[in-house]
Design a protein around this motif. Structure first.
Motif, PDB file in Angstrom:
ATOM      1  N   GLU A 173     -13.378 -10.818  -4.115  1.00  0.00           N
ATOM      2  CA  GLU A 173     -12.056 -11.432  -4.151  1.00  0.00           C
ATOM      3  C   GLU A 173     -11.064 -10.536  -4.882  1.00  0.00           C
ATOM      4  OE1 GLU A 173     -12.668 -16.131  -4.660  1.00  0.00           O
ATOM      5  OE2 GLU A 173     -13.756 -14.938  -6.125  1.00  0.00           O
ATOM      6  N   ARG A 220     -19.524 -12.806  -2.929  1.00  0.00           N
ATOM      7  CA  ARG A 220     -18.109 -12.821  -2.553  1.00  0.00           C
ATOM      8  C   ARG A 220     -17.370 -11.675  -3.221  1.00  0.00           C
ATOM      9  NH1 ARG A 220     -17.624 -19.114  -4.094  1.00  0.00           N
ATOM     10  NH2 ARG A 220     -18.576 -20.002  -2.221  1.00  0.00           N
ATOM     11  N   MET A 223      -9.655 -14.141  -0.744  1.00  0.00           N
ATOM     12  CA  MET A 223     -10.974 -13.638  -0.382  1.00  0.00           C
ATOM     13  C   MET A 223     -10.862 -12.337   0.403  1.00  0.00           C
ATOM     14  SD  MET A 223     -14.192 -14.653  -0.734  1.00  0.00           S
ATOM     15  CE  MET A 223     -14.178 -16.457  -0.783  1.00  0.00           C
ATOM     16  N   LYS A 262     -12.745 -14.510   6.980  1.00  0.00           N
ATOM     17  CA  LYS A 262     -11.735 -15.003   6.048  1.00  0.00           C
ATOM     18  C   LYS A 262     -10.364 -14.471   6.446  1.00  0.00           C
ATOM     19  CE  LYS A 262     -14.342 -17.378   3.289  1.00  0.00           C
ATOM     20  NZ  LYS A 262     -14.144 -18.832   3.126  1.00  0.00           N
ATOM     21  N   GLU A 299     -16.990 -12.400   2.257  1.00  0.00           N
ATOM     22  CA  GLU A 299     -18.013 -13.346   1.821  1.00  0.00           C
ATOM     23  C   GLU A 299     -19.241 -13.158   2.693  1.00  0.00           C
ATOM     24  OE1 GLU A 299     -18.537 -17.972   0.477  1.00  0.00           O
ATOM     25  OE2 GLU A 299     -17.050 -17.507   2.016  1.00  0.00           O
TER      26      GLU A 299
END
Length: 245
Positions: free
Chosen positions: A65, A63, A81, A105, A84
């Motif tokens: 972020e 991921r 996010m 996302k 991912e």
């Protein structure tokens, strides 16, 4: 049984043991790595990469972020996010082939958020004669005196570092794909958790050169707390430190 037969039997047993070990289920491991990109008056912003190694050799998650952290105690203020990805491999196919699946996302507008908060740009910070080290007592700074003497002073206790590390490196159980425990509200800390009895000065390396922003005073020192083992939890993260220029 003759010597040759015994030798062959031992060799076969060793090969079987080796094959069994190779097929053993690995322990899950989670690693985060922060890269600071800006600061505000009471917080700072990082791009965080989180790698989640599942308890199998054939699957892991990654991921990316955008995370805002408190400059006061290192806790997570907010995050969103950026990306991912799930990686899966079929154990029965040779050669090994990984399938990469992107998870959609909501948009995370990093530049807009940094602009709205008037975030300062980051740069390495010259500390002159001051140096830093991580010891059992915590974070220490050294100053070379004009008379040639050197003194070390504690600038952050080991207890405070552990408390900040636990908040900065926290991850909810709900964000771990293979978490099957009964308490879905649990929050885990990758570094500084109460169950870990290894001192941080043994588990972590310190980047001795702080970074800072032009617009805000605190400096940020990076701790590298991961042994490089995919089966182990770990994190690379920042400590906020007020030091005089």
């Amino acid at each position: 049984m003759n010597v040759l037969s015994k030798t062959c039997l031992i060799a076969v047993q060793l090969l079987l043991a080796s094959a069994h070990a190779a097929l053993a289920t690995p322990s899950p491991g989670i690693v985060i790595s922060d890269h600071i990109i800006g600061t505000a008056a009471n917080s700072f912003f990082v791009i965080r990469t989180t790698t989640l190694n599942a308890p199998t050799y054939y699957r892991y998650h990654r991921r990316l972020e955008f995370v805002e952290l408190s400059a006061d105690d290192g806790s997570i203020v907010k995050k969103c996010m950026l990306r991912e990805t799930e990686y899966v491999s079929d154990a029965g196919i040779e050669p090994e082939t990984w399938t990469q699946t992107e998870t959609q996302k909501p948009a995370c507008q990093v530049s807009d958020m940094l602009s709205r908060r008037s975030a300062g740009y980051m740069a390495p910070r010259s500390t002159g004669p001051v140096a830093f080290r991580l010891t059992a007592a915590g974070l220490e700074a050294r100053e070379d005196k004009s008379d040639g003497s050197v003194t070390w002073a504690n600038v952050m206790s080991a207890k405070k570092i552990r408390a900040r590390a636990a908040k900065t490196t926290s991850i909810p159980a709900t964000e771990i794909p293979w978490q099957t425990g009964p308490d879905s509200s649990a929050v885990f800390s990758l570094v500084g958790n109460a169950e870990d009895d290894q001192p941080l000065h043994e588990a972590c390396e310190l980047d001795p050169v702080p970074v800072t922003s032009r617009d805000h005073g605190p400096a940020y020192l990076r701790l590298l707390c991961w042994p490089g083992d995919a089966d182990a939890d770990g994190a690379n993260f920042y400590l906020t430190l007020d030091i005089k220029r």
